[in-house]
Design a protein around this motif. Sequence first.
Motif, mmCIF file in Angstrom:
data_model
loop_
_atom_site.group_PDB
_atom_site.id
_atom_site.type_symbol
_atom_site.label_atom_id
_atom_site.label_comp_id
_atom_site.label_asym_id
_atom_site.label_seq_id
_atom_site.Cartn_x
_atom_site.Cartn_y
_atom_site.Cartn_z
ATOM 1 N N ILE A 107 0.823 -1.207 0.000
ATOM 2 C CA ILE A 107 0.000 0.000 0.000
ATOM 3 C C ILE A 107 0.861 1.263 0.000
ATOM 4 O O ILE A 107 0.424 2.325 -0.465
ATOM 5 N N SER A 108 2.097 1.137 0.489
ATOM 6 C CA SER A 108 2.970 2.304 0.546
ATOM 7 C C SER A 108 3.404 2.786 -0.831
ATOM 8 O O SER A 108 3.971 3.879 -0.947
ATOM 9 N N ALA A 109 3.143 1.994 -1.866
ATOM 10 C CA ALA A 109 3.521 2.431 -3.214
ATOM 11 C C ALA A 109 2.764 3.690 -3.634
ATOM 12 O O ALA A 109 3.247 4.464 -4.469
ATOM 13 N N ASP A 110 1.589 3.904 -3.069
ATOM 14 C CA ASP A 110 0.801 5.094 -3.403
ATOM 15 C C ASP A 110 1.080 6.274 -2.485
ATOM 16 O O ASP A 110 0.530 7.361 -2.706
ATOM 17 N N PHE A 111 1.891 6.074 -1.466
ATOM 18 C CA PHE A 111 2.121 7.143 -0.491
ATOM 19 C C PHE A 111 2.765 8.398 -1.088
ATOM 20 O O PHE A 111 2.372 9.513 -0.728
ATOM 21 N N PRO A 112 3.768 8.286 -1.982
ATOM 22 C CA PRO A 112 4.391 9.514 -2.504
ATOM 23 C C PRO A 112 3.402 10.457 -3.185
ATOM 24 O O PRO A 112 3.445 11.667 -2.969
ATOM 25 N N ASP A 113 2.507 9.917 -4.006
ATOM 26 C CA ASP A 113 1.527 10.771 -4.680
ATOM 27 C C ASP A 113 0.493 11.309 -3.704
ATOM 28 O O ASP A 113 0.118 12.490 -3.764
ATOM 29 N N GLU A 114 0.021 10.453 -2.784
ATOM 30 C CA GLU A 114 -0.994 10.903 -1.830
ATOM 31 C C GLU A 114 -0.429 11.893 -0.825
ATOM 32 O O GLU A 114 -1.156 12.751 -0.316
ATOM 33 N N ALA A 115 0.867 11.780 -0.540
ATOM 34 C CA ALA A 115 1.469 12.726 0.397
ATOM 35 C C ALA A 115 1.410 14.147 -0.147
ATOM 36 O O ALA A 115 1.197 15.107 0.609
ATOM 37 N N VAL A 116 1.553 14.298 -1.464
ATOM 38 C CA VAL A 116 1.505 15.632 -2.064
ATOM 39 C C VAL A 116 0.071 16.080 -2.299
ATOM 40 O O VAL A 116 -0.306 17.212 -1.980
ATOM 41 N N SER A 117 -0.767 15.179 -2.820
ATOM 42 C CA SER A 117 -2.130 15.575 -3.197
ATOM 43 C C SER A 117 -3.047 15.733 -1.990
ATOM 44 O O SER A 117 -3.855 16.670 -1.929
ATOM 45 N N TYR A 118 -2.925 14.849 -0.986
ATOM 46 C CA TYR A 118 -3.804 14.903 0.181
ATOM 47 C C TYR A 118 -3.114 15.524 1.396
ATOM 48 O O TYR A 118 -3.735 16.269 2.149
ATOM 49 N N GLY A 119 -1.845 15.191 1.602
ATOM 50 C CA GLY A 119 -1.150 15.688 2.777
ATOM 51 C C GLY A 119 -0.489 17.028 2.599
ATOM 52 O O GLY A 119 -0.117 17.683 3.580
ATOM 53 N N GLY A 120 -0.291 17.455 1.361
ATOM 54 C CA GLY A 120 0.297 18.762 1.101
ATOM 55 C C GLY A 120 1.760 18.867 1.442
ATOM 56 O O GLY A 120 2.260 19.960 1.698
ATOM 57 N N GLY A 121 2.493 17.745 1.434
ATOM 58 C CA GLY A 121 3.920 17.769 1.746
ATOM 59 C C GLY A 121 4.690 16.788 0.891
ATOM 60 O O GLY A 121 4.137 15.791 0.406
ATOM 61 N N LYS A 122 5.975 17.051 0.712
ATOM 62 C CA LYS A 122 6.817 16.201 -0.123
ATOM 63 C C LYS A 122 7.593 15.162 0.694
ATOM 64 O O LYS A 122 8.162 14.238 0.117
ATOM 65 N N ASN A 123 7.678 15.342 1.999
ATOM 66 C CA ASN A 123 8.361 14.370 2.857
ATOM 67 C C ASN A 123 7.377 13.261 3.215
ATOM 68 O O ASN A 123 6.518 13.424 4.082
ATOM 69 N N VAL A 124 7.514 12.133 2.548
ATOM 70 C CA VAL A 124 6.539 11.054 2.698
ATOM 71 C C VAL A 124 6.522 10.535 4.137
ATOM 72 O O VAL A 124 5.462 10.207 4.682
ATOM 73 N N VAL A 125 7.690 10.474 4.781
ATOM 74 C CA VAL A 125 7.762 9.938 6.139
ATOM 75 C C VAL A 125 6.967 10.812 7.099
ATOM 76 O O VAL A 125 6.139 10.327 7.887
ATOM 77 N N ASN A 126 7.183 12.119 7.038
ATOM 78 C CA ASN A 126 6.493 13.017 7.961
ATOM 79 C C ASN A 126 4.992 13.063 7.681
ATOM 80 O O ASN A 126 4.184 13.054 8.615
ATOM 81 N N ALA A 210 16.019 23.417 16.163
ATOM 82 C CA ALA A 210 14.891 22.526 16.441
ATOM 83 C C ALA A 210 13.602 23.086 15.840
ATOM 84 O O ALA A 210 12.801 22.335 15.252
ATOM 85 N N ILE A 211 13.388 24.392 15.974
ATOM 86 C CA ILE A 211 12.189 25.007 15.397
ATOM 87 C C ILE A 211 12.216 24.901 13.877
ATOM 88 O O ILE A 211 11.184 24.672 13.223
ATOM 89 N N TYR A 212 13.403 25.059 13.289
ATOM 90 C CA TYR A 212 13.521 24.898 11.831
ATOM 91 C C TYR A 212 13.124 23.490 11.402
ATOM 92 O O TYR A 212 12.375 23.308 10.431
ATOM 93 N N LEU A 213 13.623 22.476 12.117
ATOM 94 C CA LEU A 213 13.252 21.099 11.781
ATOM 95 C C LEU A 213 11.753 20.874 11.951
ATOM 96 O O LEU A 213 11.142 20.124 11.181
ATOM 97 N N LEU A 214 11.164 21.525 12.951
ATOM 98 C CA LEU A 214 9.734 21.348 13.208
ATOM 99 C C LEU A 214 8.900 21.818 12.029
ATOM 100 O O LEU A 214 7.984 21.111 11.587
ATOM 101 N N PHE A 215 9.199 22.997 11.502
ATOM 102 C CA PHE A 215 8.356 23.565 10.456
ATOM 103 C C PHE A 215 8.788 23.159 9.046
ATOM 104 O O PHE A 215 8.004 23.312 8.103
ATOM 105 N N SER A 216 10.002 22.665 8.879
ATOM 106 C CA SER A 216 10.436 22.228 7.550
ATOM 107 C C SER A 216 10.227 20.737 7.331
ATOM 108 O O SER A 216 10.445 20.248 6.219
ATOM 109 N N GLY A 217 9.805 20.020 8.380
ATOM 110 C CA GLY A 217 9.709 18.567 8.272
ATOM 111 C C GLY A 217 8.660 18.069 7.305
ATOM 112 O O GLY A 217 8.707 16.907 6.898
#
Length: 349
Positions: A107-126, A210-217
């Motif tokens: 199921i994780s094969a679809d995570f990269p696309d869904e992370a951008v389209s639904y989650g609004g982020g490029k970091n799939v892990v976060n 630490a604050i930078y990592l928080l908001f850039s994650g």
Amino acid sequence: AVVVVAALVAARARRRLTAMILVGVTGYGTALLFILHGAPDLALTQFLVETVTIVMFVLVLRRLPRRFSARPIRATRRFRVALGVAVGLVTAGMAYVAAGSRTATPISADFPDEAVSYGGGKNVVNVTLVDIRAWDTMGEIAVLVVAATGVASLIFRGTRALDLRSGIPGAGRQQSSRPRWLTTGATSRQQSVILQVVTRLLFHAILLFAIYLLFSGHNAPGGGFAAGLVAGLGLAVRYLAGGRTELNGAAPVDAGFVLGAGLFVAVGTGVAAMLLGGEFLQSATLDFHLPLLGHVHFVTSVFFDVGVFLIVVGLVLDILRSLGAEMDRQEEDDEQENEPAGVREEELV
């Protein structure tokens, strides 16, 4: 090869500190494996977790004997070695067979696309942690809060200890009202003034990172968990430099309050989504323009990440006060009890 050698030598180590360092080497080696396989987010988290773990080990080991107890007889050692090798081979074989027998598409094969389209982020892990599988993260941070509460309740006893946990600087002692910047005025013969000054100069830079990592994650390696560990390491450095007084000066707040605030923010993020007509922990993407800053891409799941950040900071702070500051107080009490009565009377005068 480094991980295997370090693990074997750690198993045969006679000194506790040596064994702890070698176990740390296996953790850092695992982080390097993550980097070689293209997982910088996991590598960053592993590096930070291993460093925090080593600090916590040191806090406990100073109250234990330097060497392990006597080794068992040779026959027992051979049996334990054989048992350990057998368990390792079976576990590795099961992992190899399980990974090689997959037939369906993960199921994780679809995570990269869904992370951008639904989650609004490029970091799939976060995005996976704070959006796609946010319920799992909610359960994990709840376990962290329970674990921190359990550690504190097992170690702290009495009103003075509770005052120490709440972050009251120098509980039970009168403090000077004159503010200090570079030191807290609690330096002993075993503590370095230079280390305290350098630590104070670097502490705010560590918090900013630490604050930078928080908001850039959400789009780069980082996130609430990694940011909380970095901030926690900043507090650990303050404690190692100046003891419990320096720690309380850096964080004059109750660790339980920080833990509760983090859990409140995380749960509140999910409840707010329900009140606005969505599902629990559902995130929304907001794009708007701000003067001077320009275009801003904001995802509401960052509030959930802030809750994770506060919980990790509260956990590290609670452990530092439990395993570190409380042990310092016990050592001081033991030293005072062992001092001759004439010396104590002279100090009082």
